[in-house]
Motif scaffolding. Sequence first.
Motif, PDB file in Angstrom:
ATOM      1  N   HIS A 289       6.756  16.475   0.404  1.00  0.00           N
ATOM      2  CA  HIS A 289       7.653  15.996   1.441  1.00  0.00           C
ATOM      3  C   HIS A 289       8.738  17.057   1.611  1.00  0.00           C
ATOM      4  O   HIS A 289       9.348  17.477   0.639  1.00  0.00           O
TER       5      HIS A 289
ATOM      6  N   ASP B 238       1.830  11.388  -1.815  1.00  0.00           N
ATOM      7  CA  ASP B 238       2.821  10.736  -0.953  1.00  0.00           C
ATOM      8  C   ASP B 238       2.189  10.166   0.325  1.00  0.00           C
ATOM      9  O   ASP B 238       2.667  10.417   1.432  1.00  0.00           O
ATOM     10  N   VAL B 239       1.102   9.428   0.156  1.00  0.00           N
ATOM     11  CA  VAL B 239       0.430   8.748   1.275  1.00  0.00           C
ATOM     12  C   VAL B 239       0.127   7.308   0.860  1.00  0.00           C
ATOM     13  O   VAL B 239       0.136   6.998  -0.328  1.00  0.00           O
ATOM     14  N   PRO B 240      -0.134   6.414   1.818  1.00  0.00           N
ATOM     15  CA  PRO B 240      -0.443   5.024   1.462  1.00  0.00           C
ATOM     16  C   PRO B 240      -1.866   4.813   0.934  1.00  0.00           C
ATOM     17  O   PRO B 240      -2.716   5.695   1.041  1.00  0.00           O
ATOM     18  N   VAL B 241      -2.092   3.627   0.378  1.00  0.00           N
ATOM     19  CA  VAL B 241      -3.399   3.234  -0.165  1.00  0.00           C
ATOM     20  C   VAL B 241      -3.950   2.070   0.651  1.00  0.00           C
ATOM     21  O   VAL B 241      -3.190   1.174   1.009  1.00  0.00           O
TER      22      VAL B 241
ATOM     23  N   ASN C  26      -1.735   7.948 -14.478  1.00  0.00           N
ATOM     24  CA  ASN C  26      -0.887   8.892 -13.746  1.00  0.00           C
ATOM     25  C   ASN C  26      -1.388  10.325 -13.914  1.00  0.00           C
ATOM     26  O   ASN C  26      -1.318  11.122 -12.978  1.00  0.00           O
TER      27      ASN C  26
ATOM     28  N   TYR D 277      -3.727   4.479  -6.531  1.00  0.00           N
ATOM     29  CA  TYR D 277      -2.270   4.496  -6.381  1.00  0.00           C
ATOM     30  C   TYR D 277      -1.649   5.725  -7.024  1.00  0.00           C
ATOM     31  O   TYR D 277      -0.695   6.293  -6.501  1.00  0.00           O
TER      32      TYR D 277
ATOM     33  N   GLY E 261       0.805  -1.218   0.000  1.00  0.00           N
ATOM     34  CA  GLY E 261       0.000   0.000   0.000  1.00  0.00           C
ATOM     35  C   GLY E 261       0.836   1.265   0.000  1.00  0.00           C
ATOM     36  O   GLY E 261       0.292   2.364  -0.075  1.00  0.00           O
ATOM     37  N   ASP E 262       2.143   1.133   0.073  1.00  0.00           N
ATOM     38  CA  ASP E 262       3.025   2.299   0.120  1.00  0.00           C
ATOM     39  C   ASP E 262       3.547   2.610  -1.285  1.00  0.00           C
ATOM     40  O   ASP E 262       4.392   1.883  -1.816  1.00  0.00           O
ATOM     41  N   PRO E 263       3.065   3.676  -1.912  1.00  0.00           N
ATOM     42  CA  PRO E 263       3.444   3.935  -3.309  1.00  0.00           C
ATOM     43  C   PRO E 263       4.955   4.066  -3.502  1.00  0.00           C
ATOM     44  O   PRO E 263       5.470   3.705  -4.550  1.00  0.00           O
ATOM     45  N   ARG E 264       5.667   4.565  -2.487  1.00  0.00           N
ATOM     46  CA  ARG E 264       7.111   4.736  -2.652  1.00  0.00           C
ATOM     47  C   ARG E 264       7.823   3.389  -2.746  1.00  0.00           C
ATOM     48  O   ARG E 264       8.684   3.195  -3.595  1.00  0.00           O
TER      49      ARG E 264
ATOM     50  N   LEU F  34      10.396  15.040  -7.585  1.00  0.00           N
ATOM     51  CA  LEU F  34       9.225  14.425  -8.216  1.00  0.00           C
ATOM     52  C   LEU F  34       8.840  13.129  -7.513  1.00  0.00           C
ATOM     53  O   LEU F  34       7.666  12.789  -7.423  1.00  0.00           O
TER      54      LEU F  34
ATOM     55  N   HIS G  81       9.248  12.520  -4.345  1.00  0.00           N
ATOM     56  CA  HIS G  81       8.846  12.761  -2.959  1.00  0.00           C
ATOM     57  C   HIS G  81       7.952  13.990  -2.861  1.00  0.00           C
ATOM     58  O   HIS G  81       8.293  14.959  -2.192  1.00  0.00           O
TER      59      HIS G  81
ATOM     60  N   ALA H 202      -2.349   8.622  -4.754  1.00  0.00           N
ATOM     61  CA  ALA H 202      -1.547   8.468  -3.537  1.00  0.00           C
ATOM     62  C   ALA H 202      -0.074   8.756  -3.794  1.00  0.00           C
ATOM     63  O   ALA H 202       0.619   9.311  -2.939  1.00  0.00           O
ATOM     64  N   SER H 203       0.417   8.383  -4.977  1.00  0.00           N
ATOM     65  CA  SER H 203       1.808   8.669  -5.345  1.00  0.00           C
ATOM     66  C   SER H 203       2.059  10.166  -5.314  1.00  0.00           C
ATOM     67  O   SER H 203       3.061  10.625  -4.780  1.00  0.00           O
TER      68      SER H 203
END
Lengths: 270, 270
Positions: B11, B142-145, B105, B135, A99-102, B6, B8, B138-139
């Motif tokens: 952040h 910069d947060v989870p899904v 995207n 996703y 679930g973490d896009p990074r 890009l 991050h 979220a990318s």
Amino acid sequence: MTSYLLDHPRHLVSLSFFADRYGAAKSSISEDLGIIKQTFETQGMGTLHTVPGAAGGVKFIPHASEEEAHKFIDNLREQLAKSDRLLPGGYLYLNDILGDPRIVNKIGRLFASVFTDRKIDVVMTVATKGISIAYAVASYLDVPVVIVRRDSKVTEGSTVSINYVSGSTKRIQNMVLARRSVEEGSNVLIIDDFMKAGGTINGMISMLEEFKATVAGIGVLVEAEDNSEERLVDEYISLVRLSEVNVKEKHIEVEEGNYFKYAKPLKIEE
Amino acid sequence: MTSYLLDHPRHLVSLSFFADRYGAAKSSISEDLGIIKQTFETQGMGTLHTVPGAAGGVKFIPHASEEEAHKFIDNLREQLAKSDRLLPGGYLYLNDILGDPRIVNKIGRLFASVFTDRKIDVVMTVATKGISIAYAVASYLDVPVVIVRRDSKVTEGSTVSINYVSGSTKRIQNMVLARRSVEEGSNVLIIDDFMKAGGTINGMISMLEEFKATVAGIGVLVEAEDNSEERLVDEYISLVRLSEVNVKEKHIEVEEGNYFKYAKPLKIEE
């Protein structure tokens, strides 16, 4: 230009396109591309390939350096070995990682890096857990994703349905794929999050036979030992491998997968 | 630095971090960041926000310009209006669009652009079709899904299960979410591919109540008219809207959604 190239990996971009877009002379574009190429290489992110001639241009080839891959996989092993991931039946809780896009994007770049030399038209995965990784890989390879489902839904249109035998439980299961999603003769990269005996992946291979498509490669995030019998799938690339899962003592051992057998150093043009 | 920023978004990155990473003086880093900021803004991709002070640094704020959004949404409308997408029951085949990482995207950047000012801890969607868009959003944030499922699987660990009434068919359905996937008090952005009466999204809202979490916003790619009765969900942002679907005559009419009511110009610091 950096961000345009990053957004269009493996895609040939002509110098005139950049010259028009930024209102600059081709000579200064070409100079800047040299700097970008060097930066990509120094950062271990990839390189630029130059295609000469009138129809030529540059292509961004994504890559992950071996050092970066080792660092990432070591970190992944550590995270996976935490005992609170252990679920009944010896399964692992992976939702937080997937679930973490990074993390997912990094996994995507690692796989894209080993598969970049192969001819790939589409990435295929099975719902639900493999989807995020499949998109990340497909983003870096600049190809579409198709998703195999366990159940047929009206929004898929007409579908092809096959039965397959799950490797570990030996139960007959069903998977479906929208008929118009894969063209005949396509080269398909199969991506999934987890492989035990390989039944599901074997199912996807059978599905591709129905579509007269070719398997271009198989990538799995986690491979698990399967003592019951031999694996149904031969050639695959895994990032990590569960070598021991002891549910009673809540102990998990995680090794490197076979990734580094396939990882190659970046080919740099002079 | 461009590619690091890009990768991050939103952040905070300190100047010393860049100075160490590239072995350069802070003054030249700061100069380069000025150029990057200008490039991002000229390209309409976003901007850099500067946070002053010892704990300060820069943040990449992704954005989509109104011009870019109009161009993209017009193109999407055209693609969606093709009659061969029409499926029995007035549904639309979307797999090809949702399977293209480049389109997905872009959808992600459009949504991130309108939601970037809100406090968002996690993006939530329901399996399977909404996952790719979730996703992508979220990318950029910069947060989870987290993914809600229709059926509970062993790999989810313990789950919370709720029943909800599907808006259009009035059938009682079930959805489950892994207990450890959402923390109490989280601010959650709900993302889905398609909304008719809004039953599924309403179900996700009820699910969030179980987790004592807050809805930070709702984004859907396609909203469809629902004549049968009023919509179950009030505030949402849609990119496109199906205003007419005539199955018999194979005719689809697609309008802009309410996106531009919420889209704001990029806030640029001097």
